[in-house]
Scaffold this motif. Structure first.
Motif, PDB file in Angstrom:
ATOM      1  N   ILE A   5      34.591  78.570   3.150  1.00 32.71           N
ATOM      2  CA  ILE A   5      34.809  79.194   4.454  1.00 32.71           C
ATOM      3  C   ILE A   5      35.210  78.144   5.482  1.00 32.71           C
ATOM      4  O   ILE A   5      34.866  76.975   5.367  1.00 32.71           O
ATOM      5  CB  ILE A   5      33.575  79.986   4.955  1.00 32.71           C
ATOM      6  N   GLN A   6      35.929  78.585   6.501  1.00 34.18           N
ATOM      7  CA  GLN A   6      36.398  77.683   7.543  1.00 34.18           C
ATOM      8  C   GLN A   6      35.322  77.396   8.589  1.00 34.18           C
ATOM      9  O   GLN A   6      35.354  76.372   9.235  1.00 34.18           O
ATOM     10  CB  GLN A   6      37.626  78.281   8.233  1.00 34.18           C
ATOM     11  N   ALA A   7      34.384  78.315   8.759  1.00 34.82           N
ATOM     12  CA  ALA A   7      33.346  78.137   9.775  1.00 34.82           C
ATOM     13  C   ALA A   7      32.553  76.872   9.486  1.00 34.82           C
ATOM     14  O   ALA A   7      32.280  76.541   8.334  1.00 34.82           O
ATOM     15  CB  ALA A   7      32.414  79.348   9.791  1.00 34.82           C
ATOM     16  N   ASP A   8      32.203  76.181  10.542  1.00 34.44           N
ATOM     17  CA  ASP A   8      31.484  74.925  10.400  1.00 34.44           C
ATOM     18  C   ASP A   8      29.980  75.195  10.270  1.00 34.44           C
ATOM     19  O   ASP A   8      29.218  74.965  11.196  1.00 34.44           O
ATOM     20  CB  ASP A   8      31.765  74.022  11.595  1.00 34.44           C
ATOM     21  N   ARG A   9      29.605  75.733   9.123  1.00 39.97           N
ATOM     22  CA  ARG A   9      28.200  76.053   8.877  1.00 39.97           C
ATOM     23  C   ARG A   9      27.596  75.027   7.939  1.00 39.97           C
ATOM     24  O   ARG A   9      28.212  74.602   6.973  1.00 39.97           O
ATOM     25  CB  ARG A   9      28.063  77.430   8.245  1.00 39.97           C
ATOM     26  N   VAL A  10      26.367  74.657   8.243  1.00 35.47           N
ATOM     27  CA  VAL A  10      25.616  73.755   7.379  1.00 35.47           C
ATOM     28  C   VAL A  10      24.409  74.533   6.881  1.00 35.47           C
ATOM     29  O   VAL A  10      23.702  75.173   7.657  1.00 35.47           O
ATOM     30  CB  VAL A  10      25.188  72.483   8.142  1.00 35.47           C
ATOM     31  N   ILE A  11      24.201  74.481   5.584  1.00 37.29           N
ATOM     32  CA  ILE A  11      23.095  75.205   4.963  1.00 37.29           C
ATOM     33  C   ILE A  11      21.977  74.208   4.665  1.00 37.29           C
ATOM     34  O   ILE A  11      22.229  73.133   4.119  1.00 37.29           O
ATOM     35  CB  ILE A  11      23.551  75.883   3.651  1.00 37.29           C
ATOM     36  N   ILE A  12      20.759  74.575   5.055  1.00 40.05           N
ATOM     37  CA  ILE A  12      19.595  73.744   4.733  1.00 40.05           C
ATOM     38  C   ILE A  12      18.556  74.604   4.023  1.00 40.05           C
ATOM     39  O   ILE A  12      18.423  75.792   4.320  1.00 40.05           O
ATOM     40  CB  ILE A  12      18.986  73.064   5.983  1.00 40.05           C
ATOM     41  N   ARG A  13      17.859  74.000   3.090  1.00 39.65           N
ATOM     42  CA  ARG A  13      16.784  74.691   2.388  1.00 39.65           C
ATOM     43  C   ARG A  13      15.616  74.923   3.338  1.00 39.65           C
ATOM     44  O   ARG A  13      15.485  74.237   4.363  1.00 39.65           O
ATOM     45  CB  ARG A  13      16.299  73.807   1.222  1.00 39.65           C
ATOM     46  N   LEU A  14      14.765  75.860   2.986  1.00 38.84           N
ATOM     47  CA  LEU A  14      13.619  76.209   3.823  1.00 38.84           C
ATOM     48  C   LEU A  14      12.701  75.011   4.073  1.00 38.84           C
ATOM     49  O   LEU A  14      12.222  74.809   5.189  1.00 38.84           O
ATOM     50  CB  LEU A  14      12.837  77.363   3.191  1.00 38.84           C
TER      51      LEU A  14
END
Length: 137
Positions: free
Chosen positions: A105-114
């Motif tokens: 995806i182009q959105a600047d999203r960062v995923i972090i674990r709980l």
């Protein structure tokens, strides 16, 4: 940024000429994803080898500065579906990766674990939003 990280100098200066003092947030996420030193320290707990590019935001008007660090994050092709209300990722492609970007995806999203999110909350990291992500498969 993982692909472009080698082209960015390790230390950078960004200028701000605001007459007002900036609110020093711990996570910048609009034009570039960068974090304060406490967030950097939390990320390093979970990924000791994580590389960062340093950015000094220098305000000549107020003679002040703030240091931020842009992490070089792994991009994982794990997107199952995305709309304005929900983000669904393939669990099997993520594994135990604690902090990453979604490659598709182009959105600047960062995923972090709980557990990373809980570590940030325990350290009173300020002004960021957490959104729930669904995992399938």
């Amino acid at each position: 940024m993982e692909d472009n990280g080698v082209r960015i100098p390790d230390k950078n200066v960004v200028f701000s000429n605001s007459a007002k003092e900036h609110d020093r947030v711990d996570i910048l996420d609009s034009q570039m994803f960068a974090v304060s030193r406490p967030v950097k320290d939390v990320f390093r707990i979970y990924i000791p080898s994580m590389k960062f590019k340093q950015f000094c935001i220098l305000n000549n008007e107020l003679n002040s500065h703030a240091l931020y660090y842009a992490p070089i994050l792994k991009s994982i092709p794990c997107l199952k579906s995305c709309d304005k209300d929900a983000l669904v990722l393939y669990k099997g492609k993520i594994g135990r990766e604690p902090v990453f970007r979604i490659q598709d995806i182009q959105a600047d999203r960062v995923i972090i674990r709980l557990d990373v999110a809980e570590s940030l909350l325990r350290r009173n990291i300020r002004k960021y939003n957490l959104l729930k992500v669904e995992l399938e498969g």
